[in-house]
Design a protein around this motif. Sequence first.
Motif, short mmCIF file in Angstrom:
data_model
loop_
_atom_site.label_atom_id
_atom_site.label_comp_id
_atom_site.label_asym_id
_atom_site.label_seq_id
_atom_site.Cartn_x
_atom_site.Cartn_y
_atom_site.Cartn_z
N HIS A 1 -5.43 -24.66 -13.86
CA HIS A 1 -6.45 -24.91 -12.84
C HIS A 1 -6.03 -24.22 -11.55
O HIS A 1 -4.85 -24.22 -11.19
CB HIS A 1 -6.62 -26.41 -12.60
CG HIS A 1 -7.07 -27.16 -13.81
ND1 HIS A 1 -8.38 -27.21 -14.23
CD2 HIS A 1 -6.37 -27.87 -14.73
CE1 HIS A 1 -8.48 -27.93 -15.33
NE2 HIS A 1 -7.26 -28.33 -15.65
N GLN A 2 -6.99 -23.66 -10.85
CA GLN A 2 -6.68 -22.96 -9.61
C GLN A 2 -6.74 -23.88 -8.39
O GLN A 2 -6.28 -23.50 -7.31
CB GLN A 2 -7.65 -21.79 -9.41
CG GLN A 2 -7.44 -20.68 -10.43
CD GLN A 2 -8.28 -19.46 -10.11
OE1 GLN A 2 -8.66 -19.24 -8.96
NE2 GLN A 2 -8.55 -18.65 -11.11
N ALA A 3 -7.34 -25.06 -8.56
CA ALA A 3 -7.46 -25.97 -7.42
C ALA A 3 -7.43 -27.42 -7.88
O ALA A 3 -7.96 -27.75 -8.94
CB ALA A 3 -8.75 -25.69 -6.64
N LEU A 4 -6.80 -28.25 -7.07
CA LEU A 4 -6.78 -29.69 -7.29
C LEU A 4 -7.50 -30.38 -6.15
O LEU A 4 -7.16 -30.18 -4.98
CB LEU A 4 -5.34 -30.21 -7.36
CG LEU A 4 -5.19 -31.75 -7.34
CD1 LEU A 4 -5.76 -32.37 -8.60
CD2 LEU A 4 -3.73 -32.15 -7.14
N GLN B 1 -13.17 -23.87 -11.66
CA GLN B 1 -11.74 -23.58 -11.54
C GLN B 1 -10.97 -24.74 -10.94
O GLN B 1 -9.76 -24.67 -10.79
CB GLN B 1 -11.54 -22.33 -10.67
CG GLN B 1 -12.16 -21.07 -11.26
CD GLN B 1 -12.12 -19.91 -10.28
OE1 GLN B 1 -12.42 -20.07 -9.09
NE2 GLN B 1 -11.75 -18.74 -10.76
N ALA B 2 -11.69 -25.82 -10.61
CA ALA B 2 -11.06 -26.96 -9.94
C ALA B 2 -11.10 -28.20 -10.81
O ALA B 2 -12.01 -28.39 -11.62
CB ALA B 2 -11.77 -27.24 -8.62
N VAL B 3 -10.11 -29.07 -10.61
CA VAL B 3 -10.11 -30.38 -11.25
C VAL B 3 -9.99 -31.43 -10.16
O VAL B 3 -9.23 -31.27 -9.20
CB VAL B 3 -8.96 -30.53 -12.28
CG1 VAL B 3 -7.60 -30.33 -11.64
CG2 VAL B 3 -9.03 -31.88 -12.99
N HIS B 4 -10.78 -32.49 -10.30
CA HIS B 4 -10.76 -33.58 -9.33
C HIS B 4 -10.14 -34.81 -9.97
O HIS B 4 -10.40 -35.13 -11.13
CB HIS B 4 -12.18 -33.91 -8.87
CG HIS B 4 -12.25 -35.08 -7.95
ND1 HIS B 4 -11.79 -35.05 -6.65
CD2 HIS B 4 -12.71 -36.36 -8.14
CE1 HIS B 4 -11.98 -36.22 -6.08
NE2 HIS B 4 -12.52 -37.04 -6.95
N VAL B 5 -9.33 -35.52 -9.20
CA VAL B 5 -8.70 -36.77 -9.66
C VAL B 5 -9.11 -37.88 -8.71
O VAL B 5 -8.91 -37.77 -7.49
CB VAL B 5 -7.17 -36.65 -9.71
CG1 VAL B 5 -6.55 -37.96 -10.18
CG2 VAL B 5 -6.75 -35.51 -10.63
N GLY B 6 -9.67 -38.96 -9.26
CA GLY B 6 -10.06 -40.10 -8.44
C GLY B 6 -10.16 -41.35 -9.28
O GLY B 6 -10.13 -41.29 -10.51
N CYS C 1 -17.00 -29.29 -11.71
CA CYS C 1 -15.54 -29.38 -11.75
C CYS C 1 -15.09 -30.16 -12.98
O CYS C 1 -15.87 -30.91 -13.58
CB CYS C 1 -15.01 -30.12 -10.52
SG CYS C 1 -15.47 -29.41 -8.93
N TYR C 2 -13.85 -30.00 -13.36
CA TYR C 2 -13.22 -30.90 -14.30
C TYR C 2 -12.89 -32.18 -13.55
O TYR C 2 -12.81 -32.17 -12.31
CB TYR C 2 -11.96 -30.29 -14.90
CG TYR C 2 -12.25 -29.01 -15.65
CD1 TYR C 2 -12.67 -29.05 -16.97
CD2 TYR C 2 -12.14 -27.77 -15.02
CE1 TYR C 2 -12.97 -27.88 -17.65
CE2 TYR C 2 -12.45 -26.60 -15.69
CZ TYR C 2 -12.86 -26.66 -17.02
OH TYR C 2 -13.17 -25.52 -17.68
N ALA C 3 -12.68 -33.27 -14.25
CA ALA C 3 -12.37 -34.52 -13.56
C ALA C 3 -11.55 -35.42 -14.45
O ALA C 3 -11.81 -35.54 -15.65
CB ALA C 3 -13.66 -35.23 -13.14
N TRP C 4 -10.55 -36.05 -13.85
CA TRP C 4 -9.71 -37.03 -14.55
C TRP C 4 -9.77 -38.34 -13.79
O TRP C 4 -9.70 -38.36 -12.55
CB TRP C 4 -8.25 -36.55 -14.62
CG TRP C 4 -8.08 -35.22 -15.30
CD1 TRP C 4 -8.82 -34.71 -16.32
CD2 TRP C 4 -7.09 -34.22 -14.98
NE1 TRP C 4 -8.36 -33.46 -16.67
CE2 TRP C 4 -7.30 -33.14 -15.87
CE3 TRP C 4 -6.06 -34.16 -14.06
CZ2 TRP C 4 -6.51 -31.99 -15.85
CZ3 TRP C 4 -5.27 -33.00 -14.03
CH2 TRP C 4 -5.49 -31.94 -14.93
#
Length: 310
Positions: free
Chosen positions: A87-90, A256-261, A276-279
């Motif tokens: 991933h290029q961005a968090l 290109q980004a994944v978000h965590v919340g 975005c991807y998300a976890w």
Amino acid sequence: TRKQYLDLSLQRPVNESKHALLIPLRATPDVMQALQLAARRLAGPAITSQLRSGAARGLSNSSVSQQALPAVAEDSSGGAGSDRPLHQALLLDAAGTLLSPSEPAAEVYLRYAQAYGCSLTEHQILRRFRRAYNTPWSRTALRYVGDGRPFWAHIIRESTGCGEAALAEDLYAYFAQPAAWSVTPHAVQALQRIRDAGVKTAVVSNFDLRLRPLLKGLGVDTLFDAVVVSAEVAAEKPNPVIFEAACTALGVHPCQAVHVGDDRRNDLYGARDAGCYAWLWGLDITSMDEVADRVIFGSEEDQELRAMAS
């Protein structure tokens, strides 16, 4: 349920590039992350908008038959044959993920409210807080407008049964102090690892104007390339606008980004709706060390997909 996901079989079609995949898909919103991950790793972003639109419609038992994914672009970030991070961005949520109250909020509310005649128990305050916080706020279109004082005065009044303006101001000032918050264990080290690997980072939070000073006071503001606060961009999660604003600030495409919340609706579905991807913190991801490992190296499943495409 999580076991209703899908049957995902990966087949190499004879008449397509060696890197193409056919995915007979039966998808629910809970599995769009896995499908988008396969699409991006093995096909690039071209198909992710189609998968994303499926998630936004909340597909449960509908099927998308034999969608062929195009060949991998050899220079795609994190793609086959690349040593770059997956991933290029968090993007990272603030309260409940990066930050937590140093003391239980209901305990703090009770301690301050007792001076104003509150006779409720901590458990009662907690229950009332949850009910008030989860009830739609109708006074303005957004909860956090500017400093957010009207919204928090409402929450404090509903939680404690005390309508004293001084109580609301006392509690507002308390939670404006860095000492009222704790940084999640290992977050500093994990974020530094992520940045050292070349990954851009941003905080994306439904919060008022206290957030930036809090991050600075806690010594973590320099770990982020951008801080996107709902009160500043006039959009609150799950509105995809706030995630798009973060990606724009970082100079990356949402895929290109994944978000965590920690909130399924606001963080998981909101980020995925933006592309975005998300976890989900506490379920998909349980520690900041795990965040760093998955952002940089991917999970075992991520690595298997990369190996298949190489």
